[in-house]
Design a protein around this motif. Structure first.
Motif, short mmCIF file in Angstrom:
data_model
loop_
_atom_site.label_atom_id
_atom_site.label_comp_id
_atom_site.label_asym_id
_atom_site.label_seq_id
_atom_site.Cartn_x
_atom_site.Cartn_y
_atom_site.Cartn_z
N MET A 46 -12.03 73.64 -44.47
CA MET A 46 -13.21 72.87 -44.81
C MET A 46 -14.21 72.91 -43.64
O MET A 46 -13.94 72.36 -42.60
N ARG A 47 -15.29 73.65 -43.82
CA ARG A 47 -16.26 73.77 -42.73
C ARG A 47 -17.67 73.53 -43.26
O ARG A 47 -17.98 73.90 -44.39
N ILE A 48 -18.48 72.95 -42.40
CA ILE A 48 -19.90 72.82 -42.74
C ILE A 48 -20.50 74.23 -42.67
O ILE A 48 -20.23 74.96 -41.71
N ARG A 49 -21.27 74.61 -43.67
CA ARG A 49 -21.91 75.93 -43.64
C ARG A 49 -22.73 76.07 -42.37
O ARG A 49 -23.40 75.11 -41.96
N LYS A 50 -22.72 77.27 -41.81
CA LYS A 50 -23.31 77.36 -40.47
C LYS A 50 -24.83 77.23 -40.44
O LYS A 50 -25.40 76.88 -39.43
N ASN A 51 -25.49 77.45 -41.58
CA ASN A 51 -26.95 77.31 -41.55
C ASN A 51 -27.43 75.87 -41.81
O ASN A 51 -28.62 75.60 -41.78
N ILE A 52 -26.50 74.96 -42.06
CA ILE A 52 -26.89 73.58 -42.36
C ILE A 52 -27.31 72.86 -41.07
O ILE A 52 -26.57 72.88 -40.08
N ALA A 53 -28.51 72.28 -41.10
CA ALA A 53 -28.97 71.54 -39.92
C ALA A 53 -28.60 70.06 -40.09
O ALA A 53 -28.83 69.49 -41.15
N VAL A 54 -27.97 69.48 -39.06
CA VAL A 54 -27.57 68.07 -39.12
C VAL A 54 -28.17 67.34 -37.92
O VAL A 54 -27.99 67.77 -36.79
N SER A 55 -28.90 66.28 -38.19
CA SER A 55 -29.46 65.52 -37.06
C SER A 55 -28.46 64.45 -36.63
O SER A 55 -27.51 64.15 -37.35
N ASP A 56 -28.69 63.87 -35.45
CA ASP A 56 -27.79 62.82 -34.93
C ASP A 56 -27.75 61.63 -35.88
O ASP A 56 -26.77 60.90 -35.93
N GLU A 57 -28.83 61.45 -36.64
CA GLU A 57 -28.90 60.29 -37.54
C GLU A 57 -28.21 60.56 -38.88
O GLU A 57 -28.24 59.72 -39.77
N GLY A 58 -27.65 61.76 -39.03
CA GLY A 58 -26.94 62.07 -40.27
C GLY A 58 -27.85 62.60 -41.37
O GLY A 58 -27.54 62.50 -42.54
N PHE A 59 -28.98 63.18 -40.99
CA PHE A 59 -29.88 63.79 -41.97
C PHE A 59 -29.51 65.27 -42.06
O PHE A 59 -29.43 65.96 -41.05
N LEU A 60 -29.24 65.72 -43.29
CA LEU A 60 -28.80 67.10 -43.48
C LEU A 60 -29.88 67.90 -44.18
O LEU A 60 -30.50 67.41 -45.12
N PHE A 61 -30.06 69.14 -43.73
CA PHE A 61 -31.04 70.02 -44.36
C PHE A 61 -30.39 71.38 -44.63
O PHE A 61 -29.84 71.99 -43.73
N ASN A 62 -30.45 71.77 -45.90
CA ASN A 62 -29.93 73.09 -46.27
C ASN A 62 -31.11 74.06 -46.37
O ASN A 62 -31.87 74.01 -47.33
N PRO A 63 -31.28 74.94 -45.37
CA PRO A 63 -32.47 75.81 -45.36
C PRO A 63 -32.47 76.87 -46.46
O PRO A 63 -33.50 77.46 -46.74
N ALA A 64 -31.32 77.10 -47.08
CA ALA A 64 -31.28 78.11 -48.14
C ALA A 64 -31.78 77.55 -49.46
O ALA A 64 -32.29 78.29 -50.30
N THR A 65 -31.66 76.24 -49.65
CA THR A 65 -32.09 75.66 -50.93
C THR A 65 -33.28 74.72 -50.77
O THR A 65 -33.94 74.37 -51.74
N GLY A 66 -33.52 74.27 -49.54
CA GLY A 66 -34.59 73.31 -49.30
C GLY A 66 -34.15 71.87 -49.55
O GLY A 66 -34.93 70.94 -49.39
#
Lengths: 347, 79
Positions: B1-21
């Motif tokens: 179980m791994r977070i996809r490597k392109n997923i951006a995660v901020s310290d505040e727990g905001f996640l952004f998937n750059p492949a889907t927006g």
């Protein structure tokens, strides 16, 4: 001192279903590599861009595309005498045919364009898209072109509902039954005429890609975007740049295959199992083109450079996660200005 | 179980998937779990870590964690 380039730009209708002109001008003005004078070319007196004097220096009305190339040429000749145009960037689908036809004559006057060849322009036409996809190995939804309503029943032998009913220039409606398809057919026919395109419905995520080709098979810039907010007309009111090598590769292959010259927009449906279907190819910059400048690949400014003979290297990176949010803005003008454009055809 | 490597995660727990927006925000505990997932911790290690810091019923935690990671998979955050 930098030489001033005089650029004429169309599609100043920055309305709820906007033309790309104002965004193109804004991106060009952002580039500090050249000085520009912007000449607006308008069809209607109430296109908002006409009144944005910080963006558009002078505007001339031009005849509707249905008027043909002769009347357009005569008008452009007059405008050229006044303004000494260096470049014209047309941004409407419906006017491109005339501008492409006039390309050589304009060139003789010293007016440059940076447009696809007529065969490139016609090959990606909505009505030939399926054939185009088959020929070049792109995934494209199946379609049927209907020239009269009675063909609708026969179409049911080839396509299953839901289907997408499309006009030859604009508009698309999803129909889930014969009744809905008939209603959409009549509505679109009344607005855009015949033929009507019936397209296989592809379920997935809609992605738009703005791309710029140099005409020699090189993609100078490719920016994929997903709409975050869509108006009732299906237009993006907000969108975000994406990182997806598959989409970039698709656009690169399109530019290479067609040797596309100029800007274009690929409308892609990415299915849940990751297959990118080309739904439509718009032969000009999209209205959201300013996002390319915001993401670090200023496509309109690069087009100007190439049109003026400069060699432009393909961009290598762009910022992912850049968002545009469109907004409405009430511009105040005076009846005198409206009178100038509607009475004299110049502002 | 791994977070996809392109997923951006901020310290505040905001996640952004750059492949889907797509973007998502999580609460504090969700943010902690994502941070542990980013460190390649296994499910049992995450349960250990959370149990150490919070007074929580272990069975309930296991169930909630499973639900949460299932959601992350559905949203293509987890590989």
């Amino acid at each position: 001192m930098k030489k001033q380039i005089v650029i004429a730009v169309t599609a100043l209708n920055a309305i709820d279903s906007p033309g790309p002109g104002v965004a193109v001008i804004r991106a060009i003005r952002d580039c500090k590599d050249f000085d520009v004078k912007i000449i607006g070319l308008s069809y209607e007196a109430l296109e908002p861009g006409l009144y944005m004097h910080d963006l558009v220096d002078k505007t001339y009305q031009i005849p509707y595309p249905s008027g043909g190339t002769d009347s357009l040429y005569a008008r452009l000749l007059y405008i050229h005498e006044q303004e000494k145009l260096d470049l014209i960037i047309p941004n409407f689908d419906a006017e491109l045919y005339n501008f492409i036809k006039l390309r050589d004559k304009l060139n003789e006057l010293g007016i440059r364009t940076f447009l696809p060849e007529l065969n490139q322009f016609e090959a990606r036409d909505k009505m030939k898209l399926f054939e185009f996809g088959q020929k070049h190995g792109f995934l494209v939804p199946e379609d049927k072109i209907l020239h009269e309503l009675r063909e609708l029943k026969k179409m049911e032998d080839d396509l299953e509902y839901p289907i997408v009913v499309k006009g030859k220039f604009y508009d698309a409606v999803i129909a889930r039954s014969y009744d809905q398809a008939e209603k959409a057919f009549l509505k679109i026919m009344a607005k855009w005429g015949l033929p009507i395109i019936m397209q296989e419905f592809i379920k997935g995520t809609e992605i738009n890609i703005a791309a710029l080709g140099d005409g020699e098979g090189n993609a100078i810039s490719i920016i994929p975007m997903r709409k975050l907010y869509i108006t009732d007309k299906g237009k993006a009111w907000a969108g975000i740049t994406l990182e997806d090598d598959k989409l970039v590769e698709l656009a690169r292959k399109f530019i290479e295959t067609t040797r596309w010259r100029g800007g274009c927009e690929l409308e892609v449906m990415l299915t849940d199992d990751g297959k990118p279907y080309i739904m439509e190819v718009n032969p000009r910059f999209p209205a959201w083109i300013y996002l390319t400048a915001g993401a670090g690949q200023n496509q309109p400014a690069s087009l100007v450079k190439m049109a003026m003979g400069e060699k432009v290297e393909p961009f290598k990176t762009y910022e992912v996660g850049k968002i545009f949010i469109r907004y409405a803005w009430d511009l105040i003008t005076d009846i005198k200005e409206f009178q100038l454009i509607s009475g004299n055809g110049e502002l | 179980m791994r977070i996809r490597k392109n997923i951006a995660v901020s310290d505040e727990g905001f996640l952004f998937n750059p492949a889907t927006g797509d973007s998502f925000s999580t609460n504090g505990i969700g943010s902690e779990i994502i941070s542990l997932l980013k460190q390649d911790k296994s499910t049992s290690e995450i349960i250990e870590e959370i149990s150490k810091n919070y007074d929580v019923d272990r069975l309930l935690l296991e169930r909630d964690l499973e639900e949460f990671t299932g959601l992350l998979k559905d949203y293509s955050i987890l590989e």
